[in-house]
Design a protein around this motif. Structure first.
Motif, PDB file in Angstrom:
ATOM      1  N   ALA A  44       0.822  -1.210   0.000  1.00 24.95           N
ATOM      2  CA  ALA A  44       0.000   0.000   0.000  1.00 24.95           C
ATOM      3  C   ALA A  44       0.864   1.272   0.000  1.00 24.95           C
ATOM      4  O   ALA A  44       0.678   2.144  -0.853  1.00 24.95           O
ATOM      5  N   PRO A  45       1.854   1.412   0.929  1.00 20.18           N
ATOM      6  CA  PRO A  45       2.690   2.618   0.897  1.00 20.18           C
ATOM      7  C   PRO A  45       3.461   2.751  -0.414  1.00 20.18           C
ATOM      8  O   PRO A  45       3.666   3.861  -0.915  1.00 20.18           O
ATOM      9  N   LEU A  46       3.893   1.606  -0.980  1.00 23.51           N
ATOM     10  CA  LEU A  46       4.628   1.665  -2.246  1.00 23.51           C
ATOM     11  C   LEU A  46       3.736   2.211  -3.354  1.00 23.51           C
ATOM     12  O   LEU A  46       4.165   3.024  -4.180  1.00 23.51           O
ATOM     13  N   SER A  47       2.489   1.783  -3.368  1.00 22.85           N
ATOM     14  CA  SER A  47       1.608   2.250  -4.439  1.00 22.85           C
ATOM     15  C   SER A  47       1.328   3.751  -4.277  1.00 22.85           C
ATOM     16  O   SER A  47       1.258   4.482  -5.267  1.00 22.85           O
ATOM     17  N   VAL A  48       1.240   4.227  -3.023  1.00 28.34           N
ATOM     18  CA  VAL A  48       1.070   5.666  -2.799  1.00 28.34           C
ATOM     19  C   VAL A  48       2.327   6.418  -3.247  1.00 28.34           C
ATOM     20  O   VAL A  48       2.249   7.445  -3.942  1.00 28.34           O
ATOM     21  N   ALA A  49       3.502   5.890  -2.861  1.00 24.26           N
ATOM     22  CA  ALA A  49       4.773   6.540  -3.233  1.00 24.26           C
ATOM     23  C   ALA A  49       4.915   6.602  -4.751  1.00 24.26           C
ATOM     24  O   ALA A  49       5.369   7.607  -5.310  1.00 24.26           O
ATOM     25  N   MET A  50       4.493   5.547  -5.428  1.00 25.05           N
ATOM     26  CA  MET A  50       4.598   5.514  -6.889  1.00 25.05           C
ATOM     27  C   MET A  50       3.641   6.512  -7.534  1.00 25.05           C
ATOM     28  O   MET A  50       4.020   7.210  -8.472  1.00 25.05           O
ATOM     29  N   ALA A  51       2.422   6.574  -6.997  1.00 19.29           N
ATOM     30  CA  ALA A  51       1.451   7.529  -7.549  1.00 19.29           C
ATOM     31  C   ALA A  51       1.958   8.956  -7.348  1.00 19.29           C
ATOM     32  O   ALA A  51       1.850   9.795  -8.246  1.00 19.29           O
ATOM     33  N   ALA A  53       5.094   9.855  -7.146  1.00 13.73           N
ATOM     34  CA  ALA A  53       6.218  10.059  -8.066  1.00 13.73           C
ATOM     35  C   ALA A  53       5.693  10.342  -9.474  1.00 13.73           C
ATOM     36  O   ALA A  53       6.194  11.247 -10.156  1.00 13.73           O
ATOM     37  N   VAL A  54       4.680   9.585  -9.895  1.00 13.57           N
ATOM     38  CA  VAL A  54       4.100   9.803 -11.229  1.00 13.57           C
ATOM     39  C   VAL A  54       3.616  11.249 -11.346  1.00 13.57           C
ATOM     40  O   VAL A  54       3.838  11.923 -12.355  1.00 13.57           O
ATOM     41  N   ASP A  55       3.002  11.727 -10.267  1.00 19.22           N
ATOM     42  CA  ASP A  55       2.480  13.090 -10.226  1.00 19.22           C
ATOM     43  C   ASP A  55       3.574  14.142 -10.275  1.00 19.22           C
ATOM     44  O   ASP A  55       3.454  15.148 -10.963  1.00 19.22           O
ATOM     45  N   LYS A  56       4.628  13.913  -9.499  1.00 16.31           N
ATOM     46  CA  LYS A  56       5.549  15.012  -9.204  1.00 16.31           C
ATOM     47  C   LYS A  56       6.892  14.973  -9.908  1.00 16.31           C
ATOM     48  O   LYS A  56       7.573  15.990  -9.983  1.00 16.31           O
ATOM     49  N   VAL A  57       7.314  13.814 -10.397  1.00 13.63           N
ATOM     50  CA  VAL A  57       8.653  13.741 -10.982  1.00 13.63           C
ATOM     51  C   VAL A  57       8.713  14.511 -12.295  1.00 13.63           C
ATOM     52  O   VAL A  57       7.820  14.406 -13.130  1.00 13.63           O
TER      53      VAL A  57
END
Ligand code: ZN
Length: 201
Positions: A44-51, A53-57
């Motif tokens: 769950a935390p990984l999927s939040v971190a990935m979302a 990153a997709v948003d902000k990178v």
């Protein structure tokens, strides 16, 4: 065709993980299973971190680094020496140099190397941007930290030509014996390069 052993959501997770460098299909299965078992603590935390990153990178429009801000953290760091610019092929090289902690410089990411056989020319890299950064006059030394490959060295020569007359000193990384390396294990090319770039003791 092999039998499916899990639903499409899990199969998709495995397929995507298998595309991560360093993970083959087997390790991807192991990683997926681990993530699933640790659903709350990891998946769950990984999927939040990935979302996130997709948003902000984004890619820094000055140096080509990846970060969550543009200009990036390195470009906006006032404590860095603005007269030193290190040119690298890829962001992974930038990260490797930063890990060494040896320099307090800024960077320029080329996005690859010149490779006529693969159809990569100067316009496919950020060389023009590099030239205009150096032409601004603040940079006093450009360190070419490109790989010690034929393409890397060809690119270094091309860049040196492009930067001539702009008033910045152009240097390159030393080639030779790695720290902790034993001569007996080195290839002839490395030994020859080390002898050529010997320094006073
Ligand atoms: Zn930057």
């Amino acid at each position: 065709m092999s039998k499916r052993i899990a639903g499409p959501e899990i199969e998709r997770l495995i397929q995507l993980l298998a595309k991560v460098p360093g993970l083959g299909p087997r390790s991807a299965r192991r990683a997926a299973l681990h993530l699933i078992k640790k659903k709350e603590q990891l998946l769950a935390p990984l999927s939040v971190a990935m979302a996130d990153a997709v948003d902000k990178v984004r890619v820094c429009s000055t140096c080509g680094n990846v970060d969550t801000s543009d200009p990036c953290t390195i470009c906006t760091d006032e404590r860095r020496d603005r007269s030193l610019l290190i040119v690298v092929e890829d962001v992974s090289d930038l990260w490797a140099l930063e890990r060494s902690g040896a320099m307090n410089a800024r960077y320029h990411v080329l996005g690859g190397t010149l490779s006529p056989l693969d159809g990569v020319g100067p316009d496919d890299l950020t060389i023009a941007k590099l030239v205009s950064r150096v032409a601004e006059g603040e940079v006093k030394e450009v360190i070419l930290a490109v790989n010690a490959t034929v393409e890397g060295q060809t690119t270094a020569h091309y860049i040196t030509d492009q930067l001539s007359g702009l008033g910045a000193r152009v240097t390159r990384l030393a080639h030779g014996v790695p720290v902790g390396g034993e001569l007996d294990y080195l290839d002839e090319g490395t030994i020859a390069a080390a002898l050529k770039s010997r320094t006073a003791f």
